[in-house]
Design a protein around this motif. Structure first.
Motif, mmCIF file in Angstrom:
data_model
loop_
_atom_site.group_PDB
_atom_site.id
_atom_site.type_symbol
_atom_site.label_atom_id
_atom_site.label_comp_id
_atom_site.label_asym_id
_atom_site.label_seq_id
_atom_site.Cartn_x
_atom_site.Cartn_y
_atom_site.Cartn_z
ATOM 1 N N GLU A 139 0.824 -1.200 0.000
ATOM 2 C CA GLU A 139 0.000 0.000 0.000
ATOM 3 C C GLU A 139 0.862 1.255 0.000
ATOM 4 O OE1 GLU A 139 -2.496 -0.432 3.390
ATOM 5 O OE2 GLU A 139 -3.917 -1.795 2.388
ATOM 6 N N ALA A 140 1.953 1.200 0.815
ATOM 7 C CA ALA A 140 2.861 2.352 0.843
ATOM 8 C C ALA A 140 3.510 2.555 -0.526
ATOM 9 C CB ALA A 140 3.933 2.157 1.916
ATOM 10 N N LEU A 141 3.905 1.415 -1.158
ATOM 11 C CA LEU A 141 4.512 1.502 -2.478
ATOM 12 C C LEU A 141 3.510 2.017 -3.499
ATOM 13 C CD1 LEU A 141 6.942 0.987 -4.298
ATOM 14 C CD2 LEU A 141 6.140 -1.382 -4.578
ATOM 15 N N ALA A 142 2.251 1.535 -3.392
ATOM 16 C CA ALA A 142 1.220 2.004 -4.316
ATOM 17 C C ALA A 142 0.974 3.508 -4.146
ATOM 18 C CB ALA A 142 -0.066 1.228 -4.103
ATOM 19 N N GLU A 143 0.929 3.960 -2.886
ATOM 20 C CA GLU A 143 0.736 5.382 -2.632
ATOM 21 C C GLU A 143 1.920 6.187 -3.149
ATOM 22 O OE1 GLU A 143 -0.890 8.942 -1.498
ATOM 23 O OE2 GLU A 143 -1.801 6.963 -1.728
ATOM 24 N N PHE A 144 3.114 5.630 -2.939
ATOM 25 C CA PHE A 144 4.312 6.310 -3.446
ATOM 26 C C PHE A 144 4.275 6.396 -4.973
ATOM 27 C CE2 PHE A 144 8.649 6.030 -5.145
ATOM 28 C CZ PHE A 144 9.207 7.159 -4.590
ATOM 29 N N ASN A 145 3.835 5.287 -5.608
ATOM 30 C CA ASN A 145 3.736 5.295 -7.072
ATOM 31 C C ASN A 145 2.711 6.319 -7.550
ATOM 32 O OD1 ASN A 145 5.678 3.336 -7.518
ATOM 33 N ND2 ASN A 145 4.225 1.644 -7.412
ATOM 34 N N ARG A 146 1.582 6.413 -6.809
ATOM 35 C CA ARG A 146 0.576 7.401 -7.196
ATOM 36 C C ARG A 146 1.130 8.817 -7.078
ATOM 37 N NH1 ARG A 146 -2.857 3.574 -4.613
ATOM 38 N NH2 ARG A 146 -2.591 4.635 -2.596
ATOM 39 N N LYS A 147 1.841 9.071 -5.957
ATOM 40 C CA LYS A 147 2.441 10.396 -5.794
ATOM 41 C C LYS A 147 3.483 10.653 -6.879
ATOM 42 C CE LYS A 147 1.814 10.745 -0.768
ATOM 43 N NZ LYS A 147 2.507 10.845 0.534
ATOM 44 N N LEU A 148 4.270 9.594 -7.173
ATOM 45 C CA LEU A 148 5.305 9.745 -8.186
ATOM 46 C C LEU A 148 4.685 10.009 -9.557
ATOM 47 C CD1 LEU A 148 8.330 9.645 -8.781
ATOM 48 C CD2 LEU A 148 8.113 7.188 -9.169
ATOM 49 N N ARG B 74 1.776 11.400 -10.085
ATOM 50 C CA ARG B 74 1.280 12.783 -10.093
ATOM 51 C C ARG B 74 2.423 13.764 -10.296
ATOM 52 N NH1 ARG B 74 -1.978 10.847 -5.742
ATOM 53 N NH2 ARG B 74 -0.527 11.782 -4.236
ATOM 54 N N LEU B 75 3.547 13.495 -9.589
ATOM 55 C CA LEU B 75 4.696 14.388 -9.715
ATOM 56 C C LEU B 75 5.255 14.363 -11.133
ATOM 57 C CD1 LEU B 75 6.723 16.263 -8.327
ATOM 58 C CD2 LEU B 75 8.070 14.257 -7.704
ATOM 59 N N VAL B 76 5.348 13.140 -11.701
ATOM 60 C CA VAL B 76 5.855 13.027 -13.077
ATOM 61 C C VAL B 76 4.922 13.747 -14.042
ATOM 62 C CG1 VAL B 76 6.259 11.408 -14.968
ATOM 63 C CG2 VAL B 76 7.123 10.898 -12.684
ATOM 64 N N ALA B 77 3.604 13.586 -13.816
ATOM 65 C CA ALA B 77 2.643 14.271 -14.687
ATOM 66 C C ALA B 77 2.802 15.784 -14.579
ATOM 67 C CB ALA B 77 1.223 13.853 -14.320
ATOM 68 N N GLU B 78 2.967 16.268 -13.325
ATOM 69 C CA GLU B 78 3.146 17.707 -13.140
ATOM 70 C C GLU B 78 4.430 18.189 -13.802
ATOM 71 O OE1 GLU B 78 3.066 18.202 -8.949
ATOM 72 O OE2 GLU B 78 0.913 17.794 -8.730
ATOM 73 N N ARG B 79 5.516 17.417 -13.555
ATOM 74 C CA ARG B 79 6.792 17.829 -14.143
ATOM 75 C C ARG B 79 6.753 17.731 -15.669
ATOM 76 N NH1 ARG B 79 10.803 17.866 -10.150
ATOM 77 N NH2 ARG B 79 9.790 18.762 -8.313
ATOM 78 N N THR B 80 6.088 16.664 -16.176
ATOM 79 C CA THR B 80 5.986 16.518 -17.618
ATOM 80 C C THR B 80 5.224 17.684 -18.225
ATOM 81 O OG1 THR B 80 6.016 14.098 -17.418
ATOM 82 C CG2 THR B 80 5.170 15.027 -19.481
ATOM 83 N N SER B 81 4.136 18.053 -17.549
ATOM 84 C CA SER B 81 3.364 19.202 -18.028
ATOM 85 C C SER B 81 4.211 20.472 -18.005
ATOM 86 C CB SER B 81 2.110 19.384 -17.169
ATOM 87 O OG SER B 81 1.374 20.515 -17.571
#
Length: 476
Positions: free
Chosen positions: A178-187, A189-196
């Protein structure tokens, strides 16, 4: 006979009721009843051994059940009661055996939603459905009411309503997942933000690059237009100044009383001519650099003997060295060097720039031109014994409008456009080579030009290299 049968019945019945496995039927004689009693005794012996073996086996499996590192319970599928638990289950649940065995149902340790799924799982396992998976994941709740995640595995005991349920605690792994899944979700989101953000920056860079390209085009067009517009009046100014100088020279010769005045005017006219020449050179340098950088320069590559290149360069700057009698020009150019395959005018432009700098910044000593093979390429060098270049300026002097800081503080510093070495570097880079300087302040400088093997013309009969029409792309 009847009495013997009664004895046999009484003794056999006593063994069965009292479960006295050590007792035997005692009936003497040699008749059929005696033989029957012996058979019963043999059967009793075998039963005793079987019972002993069963007790040993039960003890082993019970010990294995109670002491295994996996939480296990024995469940009655009809009543749902837990009949036996091991120590690991006690640790997992927080309850003692006395609190659980024959007192609690397996449903007391799970949530209502999971209980329905577990009941269905038990039902299918009881029916021995082959498609039923070997385990089921569910939530487990012990005395502390903490929710834990376990995998249940059920093994039915044949011929009974009992089953063995083993439980593997997956809580730590589940929480890590679950922690890894949450980390992946945050990552994500961060990648999407940075990509944008990067896409926005990329669009801005593209727009800025387009603006710069347009500005560069306008600059080149402006320089070309201004240069051509200035060349015409400069040519006229220089031409008329030359005519005035000739007229003054004739007038000074024929008019003895005004010679001094005419000489002063003649000197001023000479300044006009020199400054016109300098401004024309500046305009030419501007145009050359602009064409090279924009890719509009035409390169007319052809076979060029190194000795011819050096001879033309020396002839072009001969006047500079004749004006300085304390400078000696030396050549070190072997006859066996391979020919170059390059634009003669551009290579001559490089050599003239280097020789002119050597002449301008050297008051006395030797200026040497050397050429030699360098690996599979060729190196040209121009060395002098002039003022030298500080180490910190050895790279910057190849920039546009840059000269050595030491040169800027010299009195009567030779004037230049500050574009010569920049043009040289662009020409040499066009051919895949490099140009650099080595210097020691007060002792002189050496400027090296290296041209790779691709710039050497093939020897006669090799059949290699391009023809006169070969064009090379200009550097970006």
């Amino acid at each position: 006979m009847i009495s013997r049968l009664a004895i046999l019945e009484r003794q056999s019945g006593a063994i069965g009721v009292r479960r006295e496995g050590e007792r035997r039927v005692a009936l003497s004689g040699n008749d059929e009843l005696a033989r029957l009693s012996d058979s019963i005794n043999n059967m009793l012996v075998r039963l005793a051994k079987t019972q002993e073996a069963l007790e040993i086996s039960e003890g082993k499996y019970r010990s294995l059940f109670l002491n295994t590192a996996t939480a296990m319970i024995l469940v009655n599928t009809e009543t749902s009661l837990i009949e036996l638990v091991n120590a690991e289950f006690e640790r997992l649940s927080g309850f003692s055996r006395e609190d659980v065995e024959h007192r609690k149902s397996w449903k007391d340790f799970t949530l209502d939603f999971d209980a329905l799924a577990i009941e269905d799982y038990f039902r299918r396992r009881t029916g021995a459905e082959r498609s039923t998976p070997g385990g089921i994941d569910c939530r487990f709740q012990g005395r502390d009411q903490e929710i834990r995640y376990v995998t249940l595995t059920v093994a039915m005991i044949a011929g009974t309503d009992l089953c063995i349920v083993s439980m593997i605690d997956l809580t730590d792994r589940k929480r890590a997942e679950e922690a890894l899944a949450e980390f992946n979700r945050k990552l994500e989101r961060l990648v999407a933000e940075r990509t944008s953000a990067l896409e926005d920056k990329a669009r801005e860079l593209v727009e800025a690059n387009n603006r710069l390209m347009e500005l560069d085009r306008l600059k080149s067009a402006f320089l070309s237009s201004v240069s051509h517009e200035l060349r015409t009046p400069l040519t006229s100014i220089r031409g008329f100044a030359t005519l005035i100088r000739k007229d003054l020279s004739r007038m000074a010769t024929s008019s003895q009383g005004v010679t001094g005045k005419y000489v002063r005017i003649s000197d001023n006219v000479e300044i006009i001519i020199k400054e016109s020449d300098r401004l024309t050179t500046l305009l030419n340098d501007f145009l050359d650099l602009s064409k090279i950088e924009s890719g509009r320069m035409e390169w007319r590559d052809t076979r060029l003997p190194v000795s011819d290149l050096v001879a033309r360069g020396v002839d072009a700057v001969r006047g500079l060295f004749e004006d300085k009698h304390s400078i000696c020009l030396a050549l070190d150019v072997p006859d066996d060097l391979p020919d170059l395959y390059a634009d003669p005018d551009r290579m001559l432009q490089v050599l003239i720039n280097l020789l002119s700098n050597a002449a301008k910044f050297t008051d006395k000593g030797v200026v040497r031109i050397a050429a030699a093979r360098d690996g599979d390429g060729l190196r040209l060098s121009v060395s002098d014994e002039g003022i030298g270049v500080p180490e910190e300026d050895l790279e910057s002097i190849f920039g546009k409008f840059r000269q050595s800081a030491r040169g800027d503080i010299l009195e009567n510093k030779p004037q230049g456009t500050g574009l010569g070495l920049a043009i040289c570097r662009n020409i040499i880079r066009h051919y895949g080579g490099r140009i650099w300087a080595e210097s020691e302040v007060g002792r002189g400088s050496t400027f090296h030009v290296f041209l790779p093997g691709e710039c050497l013309a093939p020897r006669a009969g090799d059949g290699l290299g391009g023809g006169p029409d070969t064009k090379k792309a200009a550097p970006s």
